[in-house]
Write a protein that holds these residues in place. Structure first.
Motif, PDB file in Angstrom:
ATOM      1  N   LEU A 170      24.676  38.845  50.810  1.00  0.00           N
ATOM      2  CA  LEU A 170      25.591  37.707  50.700  1.00  0.00           C
ATOM      3  C   LEU A 170      26.715  37.881  51.711  1.00  0.00           C
ATOM      4  CD1 LEU A 170      25.837  37.594  46.788  1.00  0.00           C
ATOM      5  CD2 LEU A 170      24.108  36.569  48.265  1.00  0.00           C
ATOM      6  N   GLU A 171      27.044  36.823  52.408  1.00  0.00           N
ATOM      7  CA  GLU A 171      28.093  36.873  53.430  1.00  0.00           C
ATOM      8  C   GLU A 171      29.258  35.981  53.035  1.00  0.00           C
ATOM      9  OE1 GLU A 171      26.138  35.713  57.006  1.00  0.00           O
ATOM     10  OE2 GLU A 171      25.226  37.686  57.332  1.00  0.00           O
ATOM     11  N   ASP A 172      30.480  36.488  53.338  1.00  0.00           N
ATOM     12  CA  ASP A 172      31.722  35.746  53.067  1.00  0.00           C
ATOM     13  C   ASP A 172      31.763  35.271  51.611  1.00  0.00           C
ATOM     14  OD1 ASP A 172      32.433  36.073  55.736  1.00  0.00           O
ATOM     15  OD2 ASP A 172      31.445  34.209  56.324  1.00  0.00           O
ATOM     16  N   ILE A 173      31.956  36.237  50.716  1.00  0.00           N
ATOM     17  CA  ILE A 173      31.948  35.948  49.291  1.00  0.00           C
ATOM     18  C   ILE A 173      33.366  35.880  48.751  1.00  0.00           C
ATOM     19  CG2 ILE A 173      31.712  38.393  48.676  1.00  0.00           C
ATOM     20  CD1 ILE A 173      30.009  37.462  46.287  1.00  0.00           C
ATOM     21  N   PHE A 174      33.563  34.964  47.773  1.00  0.00           N
ATOM     22  CA  PHE A 174      34.869  34.757  47.158  1.00  0.00           C
ATOM     23  C   PHE A 174      34.687  34.719  45.642  1.00  0.00           C
ATOM     24  CE2 PHE A 174      37.649  31.599  45.134  1.00  0.00           C
ATOM     25  CZ  PHE A 174      38.907  32.115  45.426  1.00  0.00           C
ATOM     26  N   ILE A 175      35.497  35.521  44.919  1.00  0.00           N
ATOM     27  CA  ILE A 175      35.457  35.557  43.459  1.00  0.00           C
ATOM     28  C   ILE A 175      36.863  35.378  42.923  1.00  0.00           C
ATOM     29  CG2 ILE A 175      34.868  36.914  41.411  1.00  0.00           C
ATOM     30  CD1 ILE A 175      32.893  38.472  43.122  1.00  0.00           C
ATOM     31  N   HIS A 176      37.031  34.410  42.019  1.00  0.00           N
ATOM     32  CA  HIS A 176      38.331  34.180  41.389  1.00  0.00           C
ATOM     33  C   HIS A 176      38.154  34.300  39.884  1.00  0.00           C
ATOM     34  CE1 HIS A 176      42.431  32.989  41.021  1.00  0.00           C
ATOM     35  NE2 HIS A 176      42.174  31.810  40.455  1.00  0.00           N
ATOM     36  N   ASP A 177      38.754  35.331  39.279  1.00  0.00           N
ATOM     37  CA  ASP A 177      38.574  35.652  37.870  1.00  0.00           C
ATOM     38  C   ASP A 177      39.890  35.442  37.118  1.00  0.00           C
ATOM     39  OD1 ASP A 177      37.896  36.626  35.421  1.00  0.00           O
ATOM     40  OD2 ASP A 177      37.051  38.518  36.132  1.00  0.00           O
ATOM     41  N   GLN A 178      39.912  34.428  36.233  1.00  0.00           N
ATOM     42  CA  GLN A 178      41.103  34.118  35.439  1.00  0.00           C
ATOM     43  C   GLN A 178      40.851  34.314  33.946  1.00  0.00           C
ATOM     44  OE1 GLN A 178      41.517  30.038  37.200  1.00  0.00           O
ATOM     45  NE2 GLN A 178      43.652  30.649  37.519  1.00  0.00           N
ATOM     46  N   ARG A 179      39.886  35.132  33.595  1.00  0.00           N
ATOM     47  CA  ARG A 179      39.563  35.311  32.188  1.00  0.00           C
ATOM     48  C   ARG A 179      40.617  36.115  31.438  1.00  0.00           C
ATOM     49  NH1 ARG A 179      33.770  37.894  32.463  1.00  0.00           N
ATOM     50  NH2 ARG A 179      34.745  38.878  34.281  1.00  0.00           N
ATOM     51  N   SER A 180      41.332  36.980  32.118  1.00  0.00           N
ATOM     52  CA  SER A 180      42.368  37.787  31.470  1.00  0.00           C
ATOM     53  C   SER A 180      43.655  36.980  31.312  1.00  0.00           C
ATOM     54  CB  SER A 180      42.635  39.052  32.296  1.00  0.00           C
ATOM     55  OG  SER A 180      43.700  39.783  31.742  1.00  0.00           O
ATOM     56  N   LYS A 181      44.329  37.180  30.174  1.00  0.00           N
ATOM     57  CA  LYS A 181      45.590  36.488  29.941  1.00  0.00           C
ATOM     58  C   LYS A 181      46.747  37.151  30.677  1.00  0.00           C
ATOM     59  CE  LYS A 181      44.257  34.889  25.324  1.00  0.00           C
ATOM     60  NZ  LYS A 181      44.613  34.893  23.878  1.00  0.00           N
ATOM     61  N   ASP A 182      46.569  38.395  31.117  1.00  0.00           N
ATOM     62  CA  ASP A 182      47.658  39.155  31.737  1.00  0.00           C
ATOM     63  C   ASP A 182      47.673  39.042  33.252  1.00  0.00           C
ATOM     64  OD1 ASP A 182      48.398  40.026  29.192  1.00  0.00           O
ATOM     65  OD2 ASP A 182      47.009  41.733  29.294  1.00  0.00           O
ATOM     66  N   ARG A 183      46.485  38.840  33.860  1.00  0.00           N
ATOM     67  CA  ARG A 183      46.449  38.845  35.321  1.00  0.00           C
ATOM     68  C   ARG A 183      45.286  38.027  35.843  1.00  0.00           C
ATOM     69  NH1 ARG A 183      44.313  45.068  36.428  1.00  0.00           N
ATOM     70  NH2 ARG A 183      42.453  44.937  35.080  1.00  0.00           N
ATOM     71  N   ASP A 184      45.465  37.544  37.060  1.00  0.00           N
ATOM     72  CA  ASP A 184      44.406  36.841  37.795  1.00  0.00           C
ATOM     73  C   ASP A 184      43.926  37.739  38.927  1.00  0.00           C
ATOM     74  OD1 ASP A 184      44.842  34.742  36.142  1.00  0.00           O
ATOM     75  OD2 ASP A 184      45.846  33.465  37.606  1.00  0.00           O
ATOM     76  N   LEU A 185      42.603  37.809  39.079  1.00  0.00           N
ATOM     77  CA  LEU A 185      42.024  38.657  40.109  1.00  0.00           C
ATOM     78  C   LEU A 185      41.288  37.782  41.120  1.00  0.00           C
ATOM     79  CD1 LEU A 185      40.517  41.467  37.839  1.00  0.00           C
ATOM     80  CD2 LEU A 185      42.690  41.525  39.082  1.00  0.00           C
ATOM     81  N   THR A 186      41.501  38.087  42.394  1.00  0.00           N
ATOM     82  CA  THR A 186      40.814  37.377  43.470  1.00  0.00           C
ATOM     83  C   THR A 186      40.182  38.403  44.403  1.00  0.00           C
ATOM     84  OG1 THR A 186      42.416  35.570  43.354  1.00  0.00           O
ATOM     85  CG2 THR A 186      41.035  35.698  45.325  1.00  0.00           C
ATOM     86  N   TYR A 187      38.857  38.281  44.588  1.00  0.00           N
ATOM     87  CA  TYR A 187      38.118  39.195  45.461  1.00  0.00           C
ATOM     88  C   TYR A 187      37.627  38.405  46.676  1.00  0.00           C
ATOM     89  CZ  TYR A 187      37.801  42.047  41.191  1.00  0.00           C
ATOM     90  OH  TYR A 187      38.083  42.777  40.048  1.00  0.00           O
ATOM     91  N   VAL A 188      37.840  38.978  47.834  1.00  0.00           N
ATOM     92  CA  VAL A 188      37.332  38.398  49.078  1.00  0.00           C
ATOM     93  C   VAL A 188      36.642  39.518  49.846  1.00  0.00           C
ATOM     94  CG1 VAL A 188      37.873  37.194  51.209  1.00  0.00           C
ATOM     95  CG2 VAL A 188      39.201  36.714  49.148  1.00  0.00           C
ATOM     96  N   ALA A 189      35.400  39.276  50.293  1.00  0.00           N
ATOM     97  CA  ALA A 189      34.650  40.301  51.017  1.00  0.00           C
ATOM     98  C   ALA A 189      33.796  39.643  52.084  1.00  0.00           C
ATOM     99  CB  ALA A 189      33.777  41.114  50.062  1.00  0.00           C
ATOM    100  N   THR A 190      33.573  40.382  53.164  1.00  0.00           N
ATOM    101  CA  THR A 190      32.741  39.849  54.257  1.00  0.00           C
ATOM    102  C   THR A 190      31.253  39.965  53.960  1.00  0.00           C
ATOM    103  OG1 THR A 190      32.795  42.005  55.361  1.00  0.00           O
ATOM    104  CG2 THR A 190      34.496  40.402  55.962  1.00  0.00           C
ATOM    105  N   ARG A 191      30.918  40.922  53.086  1.00  0.00           N
ATOM    106  CA  ARG A 191      29.503  41.157  52.803  1.00  0.00           C
ATOM    107  C   ARG A 191      29.356  41.695  51.381  1.00  0.00           C
ATOM    108  NH1 ARG A 191      25.952  45.536  53.837  1.00  0.00           N
ATOM    109  NH2 ARG A 191      27.747  46.727  54.590  1.00  0.00           N
TER     110      ARG A 191
END
Length: 378
Positions: A170-191
């Motif tokens: 997978l190329e240029d992947i983006f993940i946005h995880d808002q399931r936690s009430k305490d924090r939001d996580l955003t992952y960005v990767a080239t591969r």
């Protein structure tokens, strides 16, 4: 007499098999096309497709079996009439019940098949099909292999893949995880590389950035990484899903419908007991379909115009019986204390069968005998 029963039962079985095969193929293929388009669109293999359509087969058979039994009964009696076999039976002095005896046996056989399906095979197949569908719907690996689209596997979670190269990476992947009430996580990767182990899926990210938003302090932090493992396992418990499926429970448990079962299934007592009574009524309905159609088709003496009125009346009375049954089940579903209304059409059907049995191989109307009596008294 035994030869007659075997002869008619053999012809009924052949006609029943023919109509069952035709109806089953028509309904099964039509339903399979919908399953095929949805599975192939999600990137599933043909093995999964064949697994699901075979799990759907008992449900198809349960639907078409009463219709095939009804069609076989009407077809065989109409053919016996056209070939003057009923006239020969009249000349041989067979009683109405003796004429209908092989059809009673056939009704028992089809009702036993329906009982096996509705009480055992259909609940198991539906349960397994729902279980497999749940696993497939949560199969992140197959769904991620669709580049250029946003995926929302669960609420408050977004995954985007720009493209998939020839190596399956997978190329240029983006993940946005808002399931936690305490924090939001955003992952960005080239591969990224997808790895599946048993029922758990892992996403290995390369050369990316992890961005964390602390909701309480409203602070943003980020960290770079060369490789990071992100777990994508089953987001819902399949065991919990199985326990909340009504098809996993037997007739006795559903009829009791205690508070624990209601809480587990998240359904009312009326809805749970409706499922139990519906399973019990299906074999009785199939039994009555055959009996009612057989007795109506045997009413009246030989006519060169055939049995068109009897065929029409057989279908009409079965449709009326089906409408009454549906209304009774609707009342049962609203309130479990109305269970008797589900069985009233069955009782009415047996009463009609008994009354019509006296008119087998006789005219349905008694007008002619009435006028003879009146003329003799003048």
């Amino acid at each position: 007499m035994k030869h007659y029963n075997r002869y008619v039962l053999g012809r009924l079985t052949q006609a029943f098999g023919f109509f069952s095969l035709i109806l089953m193929l028509a309904y099964w293929i039509n339903r399979s096309l919908g399953i095929f388009s949805s599975l192939i669109g999600d990137g599933q293999s043909t093995i999964v497709f064949f697994e699901l359509i075979f799990l759907f087969l008992p449900q198809v058979v349960a639907i078409i079996l009463p219709i095939a039994a009804l069609a076989a009964t009407i077809f065989i009696i109409n053919r016996m009439s056209s070939e003057s076999e009923l006239v020969i039976l009249d000349a041989a002095g067979l009683s109405p019940f003796a004429i209908l005896k092989p059809f009673v046996y056939f009704a028992f056989l089809t009702s036993i098949l329906t009982a096996i399906l509705s009480l055992y095979l259909v609940p198991i197949s539906r349960s397994q099909m729902d279980f497999r569908t749940e696993i497939i719907s949560k199969d992140i690996i197959s769904k991620l292999i669709s580049d250029g689209s946003f995926l929302h596997p669960v609420k408050n979670m977004t995954i985007f893949v720009s493209s998939v190269n020839t190596n399956g990476e997978l190329e240029d992947i983006f993940i946005h995880d808002q399931r936690s009430k305490d924090r939001d996580l955003t992952y960005v990767a080239t591969r990224a590389v997808l790895v599946k182990e048993n029922e758990k899926s892992h996403l290995i990210l390369f050369n990316g950035l992890l961005q964390t938003l602390d909701i309480k302090s409203n602070t943003l932090s980020h960290i770079g990484f060369e490789s990071l493992t992100y777990k994508l396992g089953q987001l819902n418990s399949t065991e919990e899903k199985q326990m909340s499926n009504i098809d996993n429970y037997g007739i006795i448990e559903l009829l009791k419908a205690d508070h624990t079962l209601q809480k587990l299934l998240k359904k009312s007592k009326s809805r749970i007991q409706f499922e139990a009574h519906d399973r019990l009524l299906k074999p009785l309905h199939c039994f009555l379909y055959v009996l009612l159609s057989a007795v109506i088709m045997c009413i009246g003496s030989y006519s060169r115009f055939g049995l068109v009125p009897q065929i029409f009346f057989s279908i009409l009375i079965v449709l009326g019986f089906n409408i009454l049954t549906t209304n009774g089940l609707v009342l049962l579903r609203k309130d479990s204390s109305n269970w008797i209304f589900g069985y009233l059409p069955v009782i009415l059907g047996f009463i009609i069968f008994y009354l019509l049995l006296t008119r087998v191989r006789k005219s349905f109307f008694i007008r002619s005998s009435f006028f003879k009596f009146k003329g003799s008294s003048l």
